[in-house]
Design an enzyme around this catalytic site. Structure first.
Site, mmCIF file in Angstrom:
data_model
loop_
_atom_site.group_PDB
_atom_site.id
_atom_site.type_symbol
_atom_site.label_atom_id
_atom_site.label_comp_id
_atom_site.label_asym_id
_atom_site.label_seq_id
_atom_site.Cartn_x
_atom_site.Cartn_y
_atom_site.Cartn_z
ATOM 1 N N LYS A 134 0.799 -1.222 0.000
ATOM 2 C CA LYS A 134 0.000 0.000 0.000
ATOM 3 C C LYS A 134 0.835 1.277 0.000
ATOM 4 C CE LYS A 134 -4.433 -1.267 0.172
ATOM 5 N NZ LYS A 134 -5.484 -0.728 -0.715
ATOM 6 N N SER A 170 0.862 -9.950 -0.159
ATOM 7 C CA SER A 170 0.690 -8.500 -0.201
ATOM 8 C C SER A 170 0.907 -7.772 1.109
ATOM 9 C CB SER A 170 -0.701 -8.160 -0.753
ATOM 10 O OG SER A 170 -1.709 -8.729 0.060
#
Length: 332
Positions: free
Chosen positions: A61, A317
């Site tokens: 992110k 992720s």
């Protein structure tokens, strides 16, 4: 000002991904593409893991957040930024804002993992809580920013955010090429679809023969069902999942516009399979992977896509998981 009026934005292009890579140079980490003999044996092919668990703030992110915040006009910087996130985007925005000298307010669900709350505050952001089952985070963001010139930093549905996430896919394409391989499959952890869209954009240019799959928790498969219907559909209310980082109600407008054209299909995994994948990552790969970041690993371990005699890449992720939750998962 970068506003929340998302419908007015055009989807990003591959050129936007390349420009994002330039902005992120020296800021984001070029995370490794890892491989494990035992995983390859289980899958009958070559599985390459993009370890965004090792990225700045512990997830991908940061890429999108920094790319967006770094493009805020000078006249709007003093007002700061506001966003909403269950944790990983929160940390990405907080870290990027700290680097760029911006004030940040983050609206987070009350049940967000404590480690993500603590880290977000640790990067200097103010945290405002809401009840995800009773309140609208968008309305709270609107209330906070009313009458100000604060920039809204969407967690996924903004061209700058998507382009930043696309740098992950750009690196994967470069790293696979460095290995002298051709990438058959690409599995991406999917919530609102920002990482999926960004990776798909990069691979459409750099590895057009690669099949891209979005991977979601079974009861939060809005992207899979939207791809099948060729229109955005929502999840039913009331479901729960261990995969806190990727529990979005509906695919983003911009992300789905990209994904419906470039993504091959949506895959689903259960929470039980995710827990097994987290244990596999810890015991075999020697990695800490959070639930939402382990869905792709769960998908290949459980044969959701054909990996035999193929080269498959997956995104791990994020690695921001509460110690108590992680401990309970490891105990089985």
């Amino acid at each position: 000002m970068i506003s929340g009026g998302l419908a007015s934005f055009d989807p990003p292009s591959f050129a936007d991904v390349e420009q994002a890579a330039e902005r992120l140079s020296g800021r984001a980490i070029r995370t490794p593409l890892l491989e494990n003999v035992q995983l390859n044996e289980i899958c009958g092919g070559r599985v390459l893991m993009k370890a965004e668990t090792l990225q700045r703030t512990g997830s991908f992110k940061f890429r999108g957040a920094f790319n967006l915040l770094s493009q805020i006009p000078e006249d709007d910087k003093a007002a700061g930024v506001v966003t909403c996130s269950s944790g990983n985007h929160a940390q990405g925005v907080a870290s990027a804002a700290s680097i760029l000298g911006l004030k940040a307010i983050v609206v987070m669900p009350e049940d967000a993992p404590q480690i993500k709350i603590d880290n977000t505050r640790g990067y200097g952001a103010e945290v405002v809580f809401f009840d995800r089952n009773k309140e609208s985070r968008e309305e709270i963001v609107a209330s906070i920013s009313a009458g100000t010139n604060m920039t809204f930093a969407p967690p996924y549905d903004h061209p700058h955010t998507i382009a930043g996430q696309g740098t992950c896919g750009l690196e994967i394409a470069q790293q696979v090429d460095e290995l002298g391989e051709t990438l058959d499959n690409m599995l991406v952890c999917c919530g609102g679809g920002g990482l999926t869209a960004g990776v798909a954009l990069a691979l459409a240019e750099k590895s057009p023969g690669t099949k891209v799959y979005a991977v979601e928790p079974a009861d939060f498969d809005d992207t899979a069902r939207s791809l099948a219907a060729q229109q955005r559909v929502s999840n039913e209310a009331g479901h729960r999942s261990i995969c806190d980082a990727i529990l979005t109600p509906t695919p983003g407008e911009i992300t789905f516009e990209i994904n419906r054209k470039l993504v091959t299909d949506g895959l689903r995994v259960t929470d039980s399979e995710v827990r097994d994948a987290m244990r596999f990552a810890f015991n075999t790969l020697k990695m800490v992977v959070e639930p939402g970041g382990a869905v792709t690993l769960a998908a290949v371990l459980n044969g959701r896509v054909d990996t035999k005699d193929k080269v498959t890449a997956i995104t791990l992720s994020g690695g921001n998981v509460d110690p108590a939750v992680f401990g309970s998962v490891l105990k089985g």
